[in-house]
Design an enzyme around this catalytic site. Structure first.
Site, PDB file in Angstrom:
ATOM      1  NE  ARG A  42      16.490  29.121-106.946  1.00  0.00           N
ATOM      2  CZ  ARG A  42      17.156  28.856-105.826  1.00  0.00           C
ATOM      3  NH1 ARG A  42      17.098  29.706-104.820  1.00  0.00           N
ATOM      4  NH2 ARG A  42      17.889  27.776-105.720  1.00  0.00           N
ATOM      5  CG  HIS A  88      10.633  23.332-111.193  1.00  0.00           C
ATOM      6  ND1 HIS A  88      11.672  24.046-111.740  1.00  0.00           N
ATOM      7  CD2 HIS A  88      10.268  24.007-110.082  1.00  0.00           C
ATOM      8  CE1 HIS A  88      11.916  25.107-111.005  1.00  0.00           C
ATOM      9  NE2 HIS A  88      11.077  25.108-109.980  1.00  0.00           N
ATOM     10  CE1 TYR A 132     -11.464  21.665-102.131  1.00  0.00           C
ATOM     11  CE2 TYR A 132      -9.862  23.196-101.214  1.00  0.00           C
ATOM     12  CZ  TYR A 132     -10.737  22.128-101.057  1.00  0.00           C
ATOM     13  OH  TYR A 132     -10.866  21.535 -99.825  1.00  0.00           O
TER      14      TYR A 132
END
Length: 751
Positions: A42, A88, A132
């Site tokens: 991470r 993921h 969008y």
């Protein structure tokens, strides 16, 4: 026969259902597992490709969706869904945030995602929702993944074993340093600035030619960080070298500015580049706050005229202001100058976290490139051998074409017959049987021979490459030169943006010296409304106050003075005279200027005199001598002077003048003792001034014994009691004292 209703006997179980172990060991093992997972999966990037798992998975998923640099865009929601579903499973928002950052050219020096739509801006605005926006890969991302289909790196199972994902990307350029990285793990962190690819490639080429090159030598090619927002690094060169030699350090980064002449002697400052990761909107708010708080008196106004390029306008207070002095003040007080703390803590081999030097990071990249080259070469060699085997079979078929056709036409098992008759392999025989009739023309035979010869030459080159380490490094150097040509200083956006300079030596200028010194009269009402009138106002002048309010303090001061406000909660607050509201209107509540609680009352307000001393005391009869310099506060919260118990309030704060202290209590007793008996402190409860059986302290003052103790009677006349008459009230500190002299005020105060 056993009874059907009888409960069968449960055989003994060898493995216990519960395992006992010490709590500290259990917690330690589990926390270590969590820490390692955070560090490796991470927070820390891999030194070989410079990516964290989430970024690597995003790029690999986009490659699987065929979002090539020259292809069409796809909705980010589709990309995020692909990444989350296959690789993921940690939430779509985290994935989209990482995806959006890879597309922000103000955050990433060489963007890996080509975004279409609102992906945020340098003002600090967030990207639009993922439904969008659209994205595809950039050429830089394609370069990172070049060779994935050629066994260049290892693959591993995804989280549920349904897919395969790369452990690391091939990485055609040192992405770790090119784009930088940041992250916080368990017990460690990383923060790597971006650099210029052209300089990194040049340093890699030198390291190939001189494997023993030092970090100092490599810094002849890598000047330092190259931030996407530009700016000027003013860190000394020696400090930069030490940072790269140890892997830890910092860089002072300043905004780029210039003076724009407006004619007739007027000018303004134009800021064209701001420090890395400083939101422009927040920066403007901070500059406006400095103007409102009058912390930078030389600055009159700030204006944002930015379009696609940054253009911040800073207007000086007067044309006589020195631009360099103004900017130096702003660099100290705002984010126009920041410090980037570098900590090159990376997974140097994909597993071990290590704070690495510049040379170690470049060495890890080059060793990875060599491993990729060897794997791709072996993969290509295997492909060539397989193809040559088929081509040799085809040539055998052409040399014996009639017999091959006859075998295929009449034999029941043509494959076995051809293998036995022409000494073919199973693969060659299968390829001949699958060959189309139109490929039997003469031209095809010539093409096959040409392909075989070309592959033979290529194979010999690969064999030679695999046997020669020097040849391998020559090939890697050629690849790095090609990368430098594609993304270096001659490519679009490849030129260095951040430059280096020395910070100008400007003499420290205090704020007080820049404030125009003018006489003022500070007026504060009973309800705490304060204002500053120009000039010296006579105390007898009639002033206007709000209904129900009246005058409390009227102080003659100057604009360069500081005012000290002592409150009943024992705290001392500092007010700058030049920042007080003007005389128009009724002023402003002092509680808006300092953090004075509603339950606390003003005890006194006076002009700060450097070096002077004060007598402070509480109504419990405790007090001490305080230096005024120790009373000045730097924040709105003020400074705690008197430590008070519950129910006790600060009562007295007077300047020290003389050699004796006079104390009066609620019991109308007065005590006089030498000032030397009182301790000087910076903070505390103090020592006992006067002993009381009932009530407490009402007032205290200091005076010169030779001049006598003076006070004003109800008629406004000054009465003085001197020795030997005063000897009756002189005692030791903490005595009870004696009844006040005749004519002492009923309010038991000395003023």
């Amino acid at each position: 026969m056993a009874d059907d209703n009888e409960t069968p006997e449960i055989p003994p179980h060898d493995t216990p259902s519960e395992v006992s172990e010490p709590l500290d060991r259990a917690l330690g093992e589990r926390y270590l597992t969590y820490a390692l997972s955070t560090i490796m999966h991470r927070a820390l990037p891999d030194a070989r490709d410079g990516l964290k798992p989430v970024h690597r998975r995003i790029l690999y998923a986009m490659r699987g969706l065929r979002l090539d640099p020259t292809g069409a865009f796809r909705k980010c929601a589709k990309i995020v869904g692909e990444v989350m579903g296959n690789y993921h499973p940690h939430g779509d928002q985290a994935i989209y945030d990482a995806l959006a950052r890879l597309a922000q050219d103000f955050n990433v020096r060489y963007p890996l995602v080509d975004g279409q739509g609102n992906f945020g801006n340098i003002d600090g605005d967030n990207p639009a929702a993922q439904r969008y926006t659209e994205a595809r890969l950039t050429p830089a991302a394609a370069a990172l993944m070049e060779g994935l289909a050629e066994d260049a790196v290892d693959f591993r199972d995804n989280y549920d074993g349904s897919e395969q994902e790369p452990v690391v990307l091939p990485a055609a350029f040192p992405n770790l340093l090119a784009n930088g990285s940041s992250g916080i793990a368990v017990g460690m962190a990383t923060n790597i600035p971006p650099h210029n690819i052209d300089e990194l490639c040049t340093a890699c080429l030198h390291l190939i030619q001189h494997p023993a090159a030092t970090d100092e030598k490599l810094l002849d090619f890598v000047q330092g960080p190259d931030f996407p927002t530009g700016g000027i690094i003013v860190e000394p060169r020696a400090a930069i070298k030490e940072a790269y030699r140890t892997g830890r350090g910092g860089f002072r980064l300043r905004a780029r500015w210039e003076v724009e002449d407006l004619g007739r002697g007027t000018w303004q400052i134009v800021v064209t580049e701001i420090p890395y990761q400083v939101p422009k909107g927040r920066l403007i708010e901070r500059l406006a706050g400095l103007i409102n708080e009058k912390k930078v008196p030389l600055l009159a106004d700030v204006r944002d005229e930015s379009t696609e390029d940054i253009r911040l306008i800073l207007e000086p207070r007067a044309r006589t202001v020195d631009p360099t002095v103004l900017m130096e003040m702003l660099f100290r007080a705002s984010d126009l100058e920041t410090r980037f703390a570098m900590n090159m803590n990376v997974l140097i081999d994909g597993r071990t976290p290590q704070v690495s030097t510049l040379r170690e990071v470049l060495r890890a990249f080059l060793d990875h490139r060599r491993d990729v080259l060897l794997r791709r070469s072996r993969h290509r060699l295997a492909k060539i051998d397989a193809r040559l085997e088929v081509l040799e079979g085809f040539l055998v078929a052409y040399l014996n074409l009639d017999r091959v056709i006859e075998i295929i036409r009449y034999e029941d098992d043509p494959k076995a017959v051809m293998i036995a008759e022409f000494s073919l392999t199973d693969v060659q025989a299968e390829a001949i049987l699958n060959m189309r009739l139109r490929n039997l023309r003469k031209l095809e035979e010539m093409e096959i021979r040409g392909e075989r010869d070309a592959l033979t030459v290529e194979r010999a080159g690969l064999v030679e490459l695999l046997d020669s380490e020097a040849g391998q490094w020559r090939r890697i150097a050629d690849e790095i030169r090609a990368t430098r040509k594609a993304f270096g200083k001659s490519a679009r956006g490849g030129a260095r943006r951040t430059t280096f300079d020395d910070a100008p030596e400007v003499e420290e200028v205090s704020l007080e010296s820049m404030i125009e010194r003018e006489p003022i009269t500070v007026v504060c009402s009973e309800m705490g409304w304060i204002r500053a009138l120009r000039g010296r106002i006579d105390p007898s002048t009639e002033l206007k106050f709000k209904d129900g309010d009246g005058p409390r303090f009227l102080i003659h001061a100057e604009t360069t003075d500081k005012l000290l406000l002592f409150a009943s909660n024992g705290r001392m607050y500092t007010l700058a005279a030049n920042s007080l509201p003007g005389g128009r209107g009724m002023g402003e509540p002092v509680r808006l200027m300092v953090d004075l609680p509603n339950e606390a009352q003003m005890v006194t307000l006076f002009v700060h005199t450097p070096g002077a001393k004060l007598l402070v005391a509480s109504d419990a009869g405790d007090g001490f001598i305080l230096g005024e310099d120790d009373a000045v506060a730097q924040t709105r919260a003020g400074r705690q002077i008197l430590n008070l118990k519950e129910g006790v309030r600060a009562k007295v704060c007077r300047p020290v003048r003389g050699d004796h202290v006079a104390v009066a209590g609620d019991n109308r007793k007065v005590l006089v003792f030498p000032l030397a008996e009182l301790d000087e402190m910076t903070r505390g409860k103090g020592t006992r001034l006067q002993r009381y059986k009932d009530g407490g302290l009402t007032d205290a003052t200091t005076f010169t014994l030779a001049d006598g103790l003076a006070w004003k009677d109800p008629a406004g006349r000054t009465r003085t009691v001197a020795q030997p008459e005063l000897d009756e009230w002189i005692g030791r500190r903490a005595d009870a004292g004696r009844m006040a002299p005749r004519g002492f005020p009923q309010n038991r105060r000395f003023d």
